[in-house]
Design an enzyme around this catalytic site. Structure first.
Site, short mmCIF file in Angstrom:
data_model
loop_
_atom_site.label_atom_id
_atom_site.label_comp_id
_atom_site.label_asym_id
_atom_site.label_seq_id
_atom_site.Cartn_x
_atom_site.Cartn_y
_atom_site.Cartn_z
N CYS A 156 0.81 -1.23 0.00
CA CYS A 156 0.00 0.00 0.00
C CYS A 156 0.84 1.28 0.00
O CYS A 156 0.33 2.35 -0.30
CB CYS A 156 -0.91 0.03 1.22
SG CYS A 156 -2.27 -1.12 1.06
N1 CO8 Z 1 -20.01 -9.61 7.64
C1 CO8 Z 1 -20.47 -9.80 8.90
N2 CO8 Z 1 -19.66 -10.06 9.96
C2 CO8 Z 1 -18.34 -10.13 9.72
C3 CO8 Z 1 -17.79 -9.97 8.44
C4 CO8 Z 1 -18.69 -9.71 7.37
N3 CO8 Z 1 -18.24 -9.52 6.12
N4 CO8 Z 1 -16.46 -10.10 8.50
C5 CO8 Z 1 -16.17 -10.33 9.79
N5 CO8 Z 1 -17.30 -10.38 10.54
C6 CO8 Z 1 -17.43 -10.64 11.98
C7 CO8 Z 1 -16.18 -11.34 12.52
O1 CO8 Z 1 -16.27 -12.74 12.36
C8 CO8 Z 1 -16.21 -10.92 13.97
O2 CO8 Z 1 -17.14 -11.71 14.66
P1 CO8 Z 1 -16.83 -12.17 16.18
O3 CO8 Z 1 -16.73 -10.90 16.98
O4 CO8 Z 1 -18.00 -13.02 16.52
O5 CO8 Z 1 -15.53 -12.91 16.14
C9 CO8 Z 1 -16.76 -9.50 13.92
O6 CO8 Z 1 -17.48 -9.40 12.69
C10 CO8 Z 1 -15.68 -8.46 13.96
O7 CO8 Z 1 -14.65 -8.79 12.99
P2 CO8 Z 1 -13.27 -8.04 12.93
O8 CO8 Z 1 -12.69 -7.93 14.30
O9 CO8 Z 1 -12.41 -8.69 11.88
O10 CO8 Z 1 -13.77 -6.62 12.38
P3 CO8 Z 1 -13.04 -5.25 12.44
O11 CO8 Z 1 -13.90 -4.31 13.17
O12 CO8 Z 1 -11.62 -5.37 12.87
O13 CO8 Z 1 -13.05 -4.80 10.92
C11 CO8 Z 1 -11.48 -4.64 9.10
C12 CO8 Z 1 -12.37 -5.56 9.95
C13 CO8 Z 1 -12.38 -3.71 8.32
C14 CO8 Z 1 -10.66 -5.51 8.15
C15 CO8 Z 1 -10.55 -3.82 10.01
O14 CO8 Z 1 -9.90 -4.64 10.93
C16 CO8 Z 1 -9.50 -3.05 9.25
O15 CO8 Z 1 -9.78 -2.23 8.40
N6 CO8 Z 1 -8.21 -3.23 9.61
C17 CO8 Z 1 -7.12 -2.54 8.99
C18 CO8 Z 1 -6.84 -3.18 7.71
C19 CO8 Z 1 -5.78 -2.48 6.91
O16 CO8 Z 1 -5.60 -1.31 6.93
N7 CO8 Z 1 -5.09 -3.28 6.16
C20 CO8 Z 1 -4.18 -2.76 5.26
C21 CO8 Z 1 -4.17 -3.75 4.17
S1 CO8 Z 1 -3.89 -3.05 2.68
C22 CO8 Z 1 -2.25 -3.29 2.23
O17 CO8 Z 1 -1.32 -3.22 2.93
C23 CO8 Z 1 -2.05 -3.65 0.82
C24 CO8 Z 1 -1.90 -5.11 0.68
C25 CO8 Z 1 -1.78 -5.47 -0.75
C26 CO8 Z 1 -3.04 -5.33 -1.52
C27 CO8 Z 1 -3.80 -6.58 -1.64
C28 CO8 Z 1 -4.91 -6.48 -2.61
C29 CO8 Z 1 -5.90 -7.59 -2.63
#
Ligand code: CO8
Length: 372
Positions: A156
């Site tokens: 990124c």
């Molecule tokens: N629908 C419903 N529920 C869901 C879903 C869904 N789609 N997904 C997860 N849940 C559930 C989970 O199972 C969990 O349930 P439980 O509490 O029962 O275990 C609950 O919802 C909460 O899940 P999370 O804790 O995972 O949810 P978050 O609030 O943490 O949100 C995010 C998830 C949005 C992914 C968040 O953690 C986030 O944005 N984190 C930062 C990510 C980031 O910035 N990453 C950078 C990556 S980009 C990069 O570096 C480039 C890489 C190369 C590119 C690749 C291209 C493909």
């Protein structure tokens, strides 16, 4: 040392768009099919049932409302769950090159330049379509640019690291005019079958023209300073690569596509970025209150709200810290450049702003600019 300016930017937006509602509908159809196909294994406990996704979760967790992709039919087909691109002959322009060319032509027009004026092309992206020859060399040839070209990948943060590389090369006179392009086909390396991440990414391409200030006909921003940092982490990872065959891993393995521990990334990257920006501003004798705009990496709205508040010491106005992720989703290296390209025309001469991207590596790159 030579002063460097940014004189053009461009954004290529793919032709197809997927709303959260469309995405969730197809994902949930896939889940129903999977669970029906594996009913016996699920019943005897050898396979875990898949859980459905939800529009509300996606918006609340990320701020994303829709994303652009190069091909949506394959992604939305519950029996495929991935884009379908027709293979191209080696003689035909590759997809990344075509996307980059579109953004590059917009940036060159803005800079009032021809491609022949460019003597450095950097293709700075998260994943490159092939091992070699470098995408950048193909883009250089298709444009008719001179000099030299190379690829780089810092996930990124690729675009900001690319801008630093280009700026330093122009400062040291190894190039005079550079094009940094970031074509991101994230749909090709996203696991659309995983509800934890299926909503995160979108496709796009951006381009930035940088040149020696004394040559520029239409300078927009002076590059005041740049700062890049990395710290190794496995929390965002993709194990695909040319050793796959040697490792006997040609099957459909989860780790051959984008994987992350989103919670950990969230927690660990926030302090890294906030400290990085504070240090960069201090090293540049700049106060946060001097910044008129923050163009942040576009991964998550809550993350950006937190960083904006931490940097500014108050909640920034929406116009001070524009987000584009609601429309484009996370476009990896291109996100902060889309925000910069679309939300910078209204700044006045002398106004300072900061472009900052962050992600896998971990990596964080920032570019302090002053409107000309
Ligand atoms: N629908 C419903 N529920 C869901 C879903 C869904 N789609 N997904 C997860 N849940 C559930 C989970 O199972 C969990 O349930 P439980 O509490 O029962 O275990 C609950 O919802 C909460 O899940 P999370 O804790 O995972 O949810 P978050 O609030 O943490 O949100 C995010 C998830 C949005 C992914 C968040 O953690 C986030 O944005 N984190 C930062 C990510 C980031 O910035 N990453 C950078 C990556 S980009 C990069 O570096 C480039 C890489 C190369 C590119 C690749 C291209 C493909």
């Amino acid at each position: 040392m030579v002063d460097v300016v940014i004189s053009g930017t461009g954004v290529f937006t793919p032709p197809e768009q997927i709303s959260n509602a469309e995405l969730v509908e197809s994902f949930n159809a896939y889940v129903a099919l999977f669970n029906a196909d594996h009913a016996d294994e699920i019943a005897n406990g050898t396979v875990e049932a898949k859980a459905p996704s939800s529009v509300e979760f996606i918006f609340n967790a990320s701020g994303i409302e829709r994303r652009y992709v190069m091909e949506k039919t394959g992604i939305l087909d519950p029996t495929r769950m991935g884009p379908r691109f027709a293979p191209r002959a080696d003689e035909a322009p590759s997809m990344m090159a075509e996307m980059a060319m579109d953004a590059a032509n917009t940036a060159l027009k803005q800079a009032n330049l021809n491609a022949q004026d460019i003597d450095l092309v950097i293709c700075a992206s998260s994943n490159h379509e092939r091992g070699y020859p470098a995408m950048a060399v193909e883009i250089q040839a298709l444009l008719g640019a001179g000099g030299f070209a190379f690829d780089m990948n810092v996930a990124c943060s690729s675009a900001t690291f690319g801008i630093q590389a280009a700026t330093d090369m122009i400062r040291c006179r190894s190039a005079t005019r550079a094009l940094v392009v970031s074509p991101e086909i994230t749909s090709g390396h996203l696991e659309w079958r995983d509800r934890d991440c299926h909503f995160i990414f979108g496709d796009v391409a951006t381009a930035v023209v940088l040149e020696a200030a004394d040559l520029a006909q239409a300078p927009k921003f002076e590059v005041v300073s740049t700062q890049c940092a990395t710290e190794f982490s496995n929390n965002i990872r993709n194990n695909n690569g040319f050793l796959r065959r040697a490792h006997d891993q040609l099957g459909d393995r989860r780790d051959m596509l984008f994987m992350q521990n989103g919670r950990k990334v969230f927690k660990e990257v926030l302090p890294l970025v906030s400290t990085h920006i504070a240090d960069h501003l201090e090293d540049s004798d700049t106060k946060a209150s001097d910044l008129k705009r923050l163009w942040l990496h576009q991964a998550n709205k809550t993350m950006n709200d937190y960083i904006g508040k931490k940097v500014m010491g108050r909640t920034p106005e929406r116009a001070e810290q524009p987000n584009i992720l609601q429309d484009y989703a996370n476009t990896s290296s291109a996100g902060s450049i889309i925000a910069f390209s679309k939300h910078s025309d209204d700044l006045n001469a002398g106004d300072l702003g900061l472009i900052c991207s962050f992600g896998a590596g971990y990596s964080v790159g920032s570019v302090l600019v002053r409107a000309v």
